[in-house]
Design a protein around this motif. Structure first.
Motif, mmCIF file in Angstrom:
data_model
loop_
_atom_site.group_PDB
_atom_site.id
_atom_site.type_symbol
_atom_site.label_atom_id
_atom_site.label_comp_id
_atom_site.label_asym_id
_atom_site.label_seq_id
_atom_site.Cartn_x
_atom_site.Cartn_y
_atom_site.Cartn_z
ATOM 1 N N CYS A 99 -40.035 90.959 -77.852
ATOM 2 C CA CYS A 99 -41.301 90.509 -78.452
ATOM 3 C C CYS A 99 -41.895 89.325 -77.692
ATOM 4 O O CYS A 99 -43.009 88.902 -77.980
ATOM 5 C CB CYS A 99 -41.094 90.139 -79.914
ATOM 6 N N MET A 100 -41.160 88.781 -76.730
ATOM 7 C CA MET A 100 -41.679 87.652 -75.940
ATOM 8 C C MET A 100 -41.973 88.134 -74.516
ATOM 9 O O MET A 100 -42.884 88.886 -74.315
ATOM 10 C CB MET A 100 -40.657 86.519 -75.916
ATOM 11 N N VAL B 101 -41.261 74.918 -77.197
ATOM 12 C CA VAL B 101 -41.967 75.899 -78.027
ATOM 13 C C VAL B 101 -43.472 75.865 -77.749
ATOM 14 O O VAL B 101 -44.109 76.913 -77.597
ATOM 15 C CB VAL B 101 -41.674 75.667 -79.524
ATOM 16 N N HIS C 234 -36.248 83.614 -89.571
ATOM 17 C CA HIS C 234 -35.488 84.448 -88.638
ATOM 18 C C HIS C 234 -34.753 85.587 -89.366
ATOM 19 O O HIS C 234 -34.663 86.694 -88.855
ATOM 20 C CB HIS C 234 -34.527 83.589 -87.814
ATOM 21 N N LEU D 36 -36.934 88.763 -89.864
ATOM 22 C CA LEU D 36 -37.456 89.465 -88.677
ATOM 23 C C LEU D 36 -37.102 90.954 -88.675
ATOM 24 O O LEU D 36 -36.072 91.345 -89.240
ATOM 25 C CB LEU D 36 -36.891 88.823 -87.401
ATOM 26 N N CYS E 217 -35.801 92.759 -86.434
ATOM 27 C CA CYS E 217 -34.487 93.056 -85.854
ATOM 28 C C CYS E 217 -33.346 92.558 -86.749
ATOM 29 O O CYS E 217 -32.179 92.787 -86.461
ATOM 30 C CB CYS E 217 -34.362 92.456 -84.451
ATOM 31 N N VAL F 191 -44.126 88.691 -84.499
ATOM 32 C CA VAL F 191 -42.700 88.433 -84.313
ATOM 33 C C VAL F 191 -42.461 87.283 -83.340
ATOM 34 O O VAL F 191 -41.598 86.422 -83.568
ATOM 35 C CB VAL F 191 -41.981 89.710 -83.817
ATOM 36 N N ASP F 192 -43.253 87.238 -82.267
ATOM 37 C CA ASP F 192 -43.050 86.175 -81.276
ATOM 38 C C ASP F 192 -43.274 84.792 -81.898
ATOM 39 O O ASP F 192 -42.450 83.883 -81.763
ATOM 40 C CB ASP F 192 -43.934 86.386 -80.034
ATOM 41 N N MET F 193 -44.364 84.670 -82.653
ATOM 42 C CA MET F 193 -44.680 83.369 -83.266
ATOM 43 C C MET F 193 -43.660 83.010 -84.342
ATOM 44 O O MET F 193 -43.320 81.835 -84.515
ATOM 45 C CB MET F 193 -46.093 83.437 -83.852
ATOM 46 N N ILE G 193 -40.448 83.786 -84.356
ATOM 47 C CA ILE G 193 -39.241 83.285 -83.683
ATOM 48 C C ILE G 193 -39.472 81.840 -83.249
ATOM 49 O O ILE G 193 -38.626 80.961 -83.473
ATOM 50 C CB ILE G 193 -38.876 84.170 -82.475
ATOM 51 N N LEU G 194 -40.624 81.582 -82.672
ATOM 52 C CA LEU G 194 -40.914 80.232 -82.172
ATOM 53 C C LEU G 194 -41.098 79.226 -83.317
ATOM 54 O O LEU G 194 -40.699 78.063 -83.180
ATOM 55 C CB LEU G 194 -42.156 80.267 -81.276
#
Lengths: 304, 302
Positions: free
Chosen positions: A96-97, A162, B89, B92, B94, B113-115, B117-118
C-alpha cells in the motif's frame, strides 16, 4: 618517533567502519532476541540484521566520542536509530506504500512474513527502540536519556519520517513538484533520522548545548547530502550494484534532484552540502572529528 | 467491597476526567502541514464516544498514592495515543479487516491504508514525545519517567499487544487466553502501572497494580463478549479474522460468566492491599464493578 605519531594520526576510515559495523551488528543481534511469539521476532531480526551499512549507528557513536563520551553511553541509542530506520523501511516497502519486493538484495519483509507480520514487526521495532534506550543506556544522567528519547520521538512522527513519507506519497506521479517540496520530503524522510542519530550521540556523550547544536547543523547538511547522492546513484547505477530496484524513481515518476536540477547541478549541490557540513566541525579537535568528516565523505562519494 | 464502591460516584469522576483529557488530546495534535496525516491521527484519537479508560485508570492509580493528577495527564494522553495507534493498525485489511470501529468508519476506510499505517506510526512516537515534553519534572523524577516510557513501549511491543494481535491472526483456537490477556489486559495493566510509577509507588505496589489492571482489562472484554452473545449480535456480525477472539465463542456463555466472576474477585483482592490509602482506592474499586456490570454509560452523551 614523530613520523610514527603522524602515521597514527592518519585516520583509517575503512578499519574504523569495519570495526564499528561489527560492534553494532553484535549489539543489534544481542538486543533483539528470539522471544515469544518467535515469528514476530524472526521478522524483526530478518530486516534488522540484513546487513545495512549502519551509517546511523556510526554517526551516533562518532558524535558521542567527539564530545568526550564513551561508546557504551551511545550504544543502545545507536541500536535504536537503526531499529527505527529498519522499521520505516519495512513499512515503506509495503504494497500500500512503495510496493517494493527487494531490499538490500533480499526479498522485503512482507514478501517473506506476510503483510500482517510486517506491520507488526515494524511497530515492534519502533516500540523496542524506545524501551531499549530507556532501559539499557548506562553511565548517562537520566535527564539526558530522557532528552534523547524526546529527540528520537521527534524524528519519527509528523515532524520527521512520517511527514516525509506522506508528502512523498502525495507527490508521486505529479509533475508540478518544486524544489521546496522535494527538500521537505528529504529533510523529513532521510535527514531527520540522521540528525537524530548525531544529536542523540552528542546528548548521551555529555556534549554542551553549543556542541549539540553545531552537530545538529552538521547532521542536517549530511542528511540532505545523503538523499541527493541517493538520487544521483539511482540514475547512474544498475539494480545489481545498488541491491535494490534502480531507476524506480523514474518509473514511478518520482521527483528527484537530477531530474529537477540536472545531473551536473545535483553533483555541485552535493559538494556544497559536504563542505557546509564540514564547516560545522571546524572548532572541534581535528583528530576527534576525523570519523565524522570521513563519514560525510563516505556519504558523498559512496557507490551504493 | 460493594458498600464502599456505591459511596463513590465513578460516573462524575470519569466524566470530569474525560473532559480534561479530550481537551489536552485536542491541543496535543494541532493540524499542520501535511494536513492529511494530522487529520487521520485526530480522527481516531478524538473519535466521539471514546471512554478514555486507559487515561482514567492511569490518573486514578496515580491519585491512589497521593500523586498529583497534573503529573499523570501527559502519560494519560500518551496511553490514548498509543492505544489509538494499535487499534488503527489492528483494523487494517491485512489484519482484522474491520471497516468500522465504535460505529464509525475505520481510519483506513476514510484515509486509505497507507495513511492509516502512517497515522499509527506517528502516534506511537507522539505519545513518548508528549510525556517527555509535557510532564512537569518537579513532580516526577526523570528515572520514573524513563520507567514509564519503558513500560508503555513494552506493553505495545512484540511481547505485548503486538504479540496478542499476531496470535489472534495466526494462532490456533487454544490461543484465546493469551490473546485476551495481551490484546485487552495489557493496556489496562500498563495504564495502572504507569499511574503508580508517576506517583512513586513501591515495586510491590506496582506488582499489585499490574495484576489488578490485567484482570480489569480482560474482565471488561469478557463481559463485552457475554453482552454481545446475549443480545444475539455475536458471530454472524463479526468480520473475518475475529473468529477465535472471544471467550464466549470458544468456551460458551456459562464458562465466560464464571471467568468474569473470577476476574472481578481477583481484581478486588489486589485492591485490598491498598486499603491503607483510604478513600483514594475508591475509583479503582468502582472501575472493577463498572467493567463487570456496566451500571451506567460512559462517553459522549448528548
Amino acid at each position: 618517533a614523530s613520523e610514527e605519531k603522524m602515521h597514527q594520526e592518519i585516520f583509517n576510515f575503512k578499519g574504523y567502519m569495519i570495526e564499528k559495523a561489527n560492534t553494532v551488528n553484535k549489539a543489534l543481534d544481542d538486543a533483539v532476541t528470539l522471544k515469544n511469539p518467535p515469528m514476530i521476532h524472526e521478522a524483526m531480526r530478518y530486516s534488522l540484521l540484513a546487513g545495512g551499512k549502519r551509517v546511523r549507528p556510526m554517526l551516533c557513536i562518532a558524535a558521542c566520542e567527539l564530545v568526550g563520551g564513551d561508546i557504551s553511553n551511545a550504544m543502545p541509542a545507536a541500536c535504536a536509530v537503526e531499529m527505527i530506520h529498519t522499521m520505516s523501511l519495512i513499512h515503506d516497502d509495503l504494497p500500500c506504500m512503495d510496493n517494493d519486493d527487494l531490499r538490500r538484495g533480499k526479498p522485503t519483509n512482507h514478501k517473506v512474513f506476510g503483510e500482517d507480520v510486517a506491520v507488526l514487526a515494524g511497530d515492534s521495532l519502533l516500540a523496542f527502540a524506545f524501551e531499549y534506550v530507556a532501559t539499557s543506556t548506562t553511565g548517562v544522567a537520566p535527564a539526558r536519556i530522557l532528552a534523547a528519547v524526546g529527540e528520537l520521538a521527534k524524528s519519527i512522527g509528523t515532524e520527521g519520517l512520517v511527514a516525509g513519507q506522506v508528502v512523498d506519497l502525495s507527490s508521486t506521479g505529479k509533475t508540478n513538484v518544486g524544489l521546496d517540496q522535494l527538500e521537505f520530503i528529504h529533510i523529513h524522510k532521510t535527514a531527520a533520522l540522521l540528525e537524530a542519530s548525531v544529536v542523540l550521540g552528542a546528548i548521551l556523550g555529555g556534549g554542551s548545548e553549543e556542541e549539540i547544536e553545531k552537530l545538529r547543523r552538521f547532521a542536517r547538511c549530511i542528511g540532505l547530502l545523503f538523499q541527493v547522492v541517493d538520487d544521483i546513484l539511482d540514475v547512474t547505477k544498475s539494480s545489481e550494484e545498488l541491491g535494490k530496484t534502480a531507476g524506480k524513481d523514474l518509473v514511478t515518476d518520482k521527483v528527484t534532484y537530477p531530474k529537477l536540477l540536472g545531473l551536473d547541478k545535483a553533483r555541485e549541490f552535493a559538494e556544497k552540502l559536504n563542505s557546509d557540513a564540514k564547516a560545522q566541525l571546524s572548532e572541534f579537535d581535528p583528530n576527534k572529528a576525523a570519523p565524522l568528516i570521513a563519514l560525510a565523505d563516505y556519504i558523498a562519494y559512496r557507490e551504493n | 467491597g460493594l458498600t464502599m464502591t456505591t459511596q463513590f460516584d465513578l460516573k462524575s469522576y470519569w466524566a470530569t476526567l474525560i473532559k480534561e483529557i479530550n481537551q489536552k488530546l485536542d491541543e496535543a495534535i494541532p493540524v499542520k502541514y501535511p494536513q492529511q496525516i494530522y487529520e487521520a491521527m485526530r480522527y481516531s484519537v478524538l473519535a466521539k464516544g471514546a471512554k478514555r479508560s486507559p487515561p482514567v485508570m492511569c490518573v486514578a492509580a496515580c491519585e491512589l498514592f497521593g500523586g498529583n493528577r497534573l503529573a499523570a495527564f501527559p502519560t494519560a494522553c500518551a496511553l490514548e495515543m498509543v492505544h489509538a495507534a494499535s487499534l488503527i493498525h489492528d483494523d487494517l485489511p491485512c489484519m482484522d479487516d474491520d471497516p468500522s470501529r465504535r460505529g464509525q468508519p475505520s481510519n483506513h476506510t476514510v484515509y486509505g491504508v497507507d495513511m492509516a499505517i502512517l497515522a499509527g506510526d506517528a502516534l506511537f512516537p507522539l505519545g513518548f514525545r508528549h510525556i517527555v515534553s509535557h510532564t512537569p519534572t518537579e513532580l516526577v523524577p526523570e528515572t520514573q519517567l524513563l520507567r514509564v516510557i519503558a513500560e508503555i513501549a513494552r506493553a505495545v511491543g512484540s511481547t505485548g499487544m503486538a504479540a496478542g494481535q499476531f496470535l489472534d491472526l495466526e494462532g490456533g483456537p487454544n490461543a484465546v487466553d493469551f490473546v485476551q490477556e495481551k490484546k485487552f489486559g495489557e493496556m489496562a495493566e500498563c495504564s495502572a502501572v504507569c499511574g503508580g510509577l508517576l506517583a512513586g509507588a513501591s515495586d510491590d505496589e506496582i506488582d499489585g497494580l499490574r495484576r489488578y489492571g490485567r484482570a480489569v482489562g480482560v474482565l471488561y472484554q469478557v463481559v463485552d463478549d457475554i453482552l454481545k452473545a446475549k443480545k444475539g449480535t455475536g458471530d454472524e456480525n463479526e468480520s473475518k479474522g475475529k473468529k477465535g477472539k472471544s471467550y464466549v465463542a470458544v468456551y460458551g456463555v456459562e464458562k465466560a460468566i464464571e471467568v468474569a466472576e473470577d476476574l472481578r474477585a481477583k481484581a478486588k483482592k489486589e485492591l485490598d492491599g491498598f486499603k491503607k490509602y483510604g478513600d483514594n482506592v475508591f475509583p479503582l474499586y468502582s472501575f472493577v464493578d463498572y467493567a463487570a456490570d456496566r451500571g451506567f454509560s460512559i462517553g459522549e452523551q448528548v
